[in-house]
Design a protein around this motif. Structure first.
Motif, PDB file in Angstrom:
ATOM      1  N   MET A  61       5.038  -3.208   0.420  1.00  0.00           N
ATOM      2  CA  MET A  61       4.011  -3.758   1.025  1.00  0.00           C
ATOM      3  C   MET A  61       2.999  -3.389   0.689  1.00  0.00           C
ATOM      4  O   MET A  61       1.677  -3.537   0.446  1.00  0.00           O
ATOM      5  CB  MET A  61       4.914  -3.238   2.720  1.00  0.00           C
ATOM      6  N   VAL A  62       3.336  -1.947  -0.408  1.00  0.00           N
ATOM      7  CA  VAL A  62       2.176  -1.312  -0.710  1.00  0.00           C
ATOM      8  C   VAL A  62       1.085  -2.351  -2.085  1.00  0.00           C
ATOM      9  O   VAL A  62      -0.158  -2.008  -1.923  1.00  0.00           O
ATOM     10  CB  VAL A  62       2.429  -0.230  -1.494  1.00  0.00           C
ATOM     11  N   PRO A  63       2.030  -3.195  -2.761  1.00  0.00           N
ATOM     12  CA  PRO A  63       0.478  -3.761  -3.552  1.00  0.00           C
ATOM     13  C   PRO A  63      -0.037  -4.698  -2.285  1.00  0.00           C
ATOM     14  O   PRO A  63      -1.430  -4.878  -2.694  1.00  0.00           O
ATOM     15  CB  PRO A  63       1.659  -4.506  -4.833  1.00  0.00           C
ATOM     16  N   ILE A  64       0.917  -5.528  -1.382  1.00  0.00           N
ATOM     17  CA  ILE A  64      -0.322  -6.064  -0.897  1.00  0.00           C
ATOM     18  C   ILE A  64      -1.025  -5.115  -0.069  1.00  0.00           C
ATOM     19  O   ILE A  64      -2.097  -6.462   0.104  1.00  0.00           O
ATOM     20  CB  ILE A  64       0.744  -6.961   0.314  1.00  0.00           C
ATOM     21  N   VAL A  65      -0.980  -4.509   0.341  1.00  0.00           N
ATOM     22  CA  VAL A  65      -2.344  -3.653   1.142  1.00  0.00           C
ATOM     23  C   VAL A  65      -3.400  -4.027   0.168  1.00  0.00           C
ATOM     24  O   VAL A  65      -4.787  -4.421   0.318  1.00  0.00           O
ATOM     25  CB  VAL A  65      -2.055  -2.821   1.356  1.00  0.00           C
ATOM     26  N   THR A  66      -3.443  -3.702  -0.892  1.00  0.00           N
ATOM     27  CA  THR A  66      -3.963  -4.315  -1.819  1.00  0.00           C
ATOM     28  C   THR A  66      -4.695  -5.992  -2.730  1.00  0.00           C
ATOM     29  O   THR A  66      -5.551  -5.613  -3.350  1.00  0.00           O
ATOM     30  CB  THR A  66      -5.025  -3.120  -3.506  1.00  0.00           C
TER      31      THR A  66
END
Length: 342
Positions: A61-66
């Motif tokens: 999820m964290v890279p998808i945020v960016t």
């Protein structure tokens, strides 16, 4: 005094439809399987076996945020768990030091992914697929293509207790997920760094114009993902108690399914921590119920693949609705960062 306008029914359904579906599935399977599904054993099984997919879903999820994707997660998980066992079984390292080294190594791999993507200007799909293939090669080199099996003395009990122990009557891995989710929620929803990450994912050009260090933020996101993969690798080693060089890829599809499906809940149209946790829960309940109904083994990839397609479609629809309704970014514009972009 003006009150806040009531939210439309469509928004409420979009935000809380997935949690409601979780409750509905629990009720349906409890009625269909009254002797096996609504039991403490089933709850314990879900909380323990789904801890690793949940951690990986948070990592995805964290890279998808960016606006990026990390396809190296499954390869990294496989490498991390065999390295833990390699250091403990073959090299004789104390298990805390071996775990720490692997977690730090996972974060370093995340930094590498971020640097390749941002400073190498390579699409995240291609870049992380390439680094993931390299991780898989290293896994084969470390293991020689065979399993790492502890000797007759086994692994240190304190190490296996990382997965097998219980706290407050519940499997301890569930508390790992709860703690990691709380930290990520705090960072993404309450700290300036979280606002920067969301702005980078929503509109990189606008982020650059207001002074957000877009490259640095993306590297931070990949670093966090790598660190979480390292933690998941430690948990997987404690669970499996032997090193399997090919096991990591089995977790890649569930991770992205949970992360993308989570972007359709709680805060539709944007990846978020609570939505990801709810998505993992609904997937776990669905798979457990299907398994207890006696479904064949091939239904698992079918379930994940179909759910992933639905999740991507719903996420795109929610994102378009969010753009039509307004920017939908976290409150407050990001403060200009010194030095401009990097």
């Amino acid at each position: 005094m003006t009150g806040r306008a009531p939210r439309p029914a469509g928004h409420l359904i979009g935000s809380y439809g997935l949690p409601a579906l979780t409750v509905l599935l629990v009720l349906v399977f409890s009625l269909a399987l009254p002797r096996t599904f609504p039991t403490l054993d089933t709850a314990d099984s879900i909380l323990s076996t789904q801890s690793i997919p949940a951690v990986l879903a948070l990592a995805a999820m964290v890279p998808i945020v960016t606006g990026s994707f990390d396809l190296s997660l499954g390869y990294g998980l496989g490498l991390a768990h065999v390295l833990v066992l390699k250091l403990i079984v073959d090299e004789g390292w104390p298990w805390p030091l071996a775990c720490l080294a692997v977690v730090v190594g996972g974060a370093a791999a995340g930094v590498l992914n971020g640097v390749v993507v941002e400073f190498g200007r390579i699409d995240s799909f291609i870049a992380t697929l390439g680094t993931g293939s390299m991780m898989y090669a290293i896994t084969g080199w470390v293991t020689g293509g065979s399993r790492i099996v502890p000797g007759p003395q086994g692994l240190p009990p304190a190490f296996t207790d990382l997965y097998d122990a219980r706290f407050l009557g519940l499997p301890v891995p569930a508390f790992y997920v709860l703690g990691l989710a709380a930290v990520l929620w705090l960072v993404l929803e309450r700290l300036p760094l979280g606002r920067y990450l969301y702005v980078v994912g929503s509109n990189p050009r606008a982020a650059e114009l207001v002074g957000v260090r877009t490259r640095t933020c993306t590297v931070y996101a990949f670093t966090a993902a790598g660190l979480l993969v390292g933690l998941a690798g430690v948990l997987l080693a404690a669970q499996q108690q032997q090193g399997n060089p090919s096991v990591g890829l089995d977790y890649l599809l569930p991770a992205f399914t949970g992360a993308l499906l989570g972007s359709t809940a709680i805060r539709p149209g944007r990846p978020n921590v609570l939505g990801t946790v709810v998505a993992v829960a609904v997937l776990a309940v669905g798979l457990t119920g299907i398994g207890q109904l006696g479904a064949d083994f091939w239904t698992v990839p079918l379930f994940y693949g179909g759910t992933l397609l639905i999740a991507v479609g719903l996420a795109g629809y929610a994102s378009r609705r969010r753009l039509r309704a307004g920017p939908g970014l976290p409150p407050g514009p990001p403060e200009p960062a010194e030095g401009g972009t990097e």
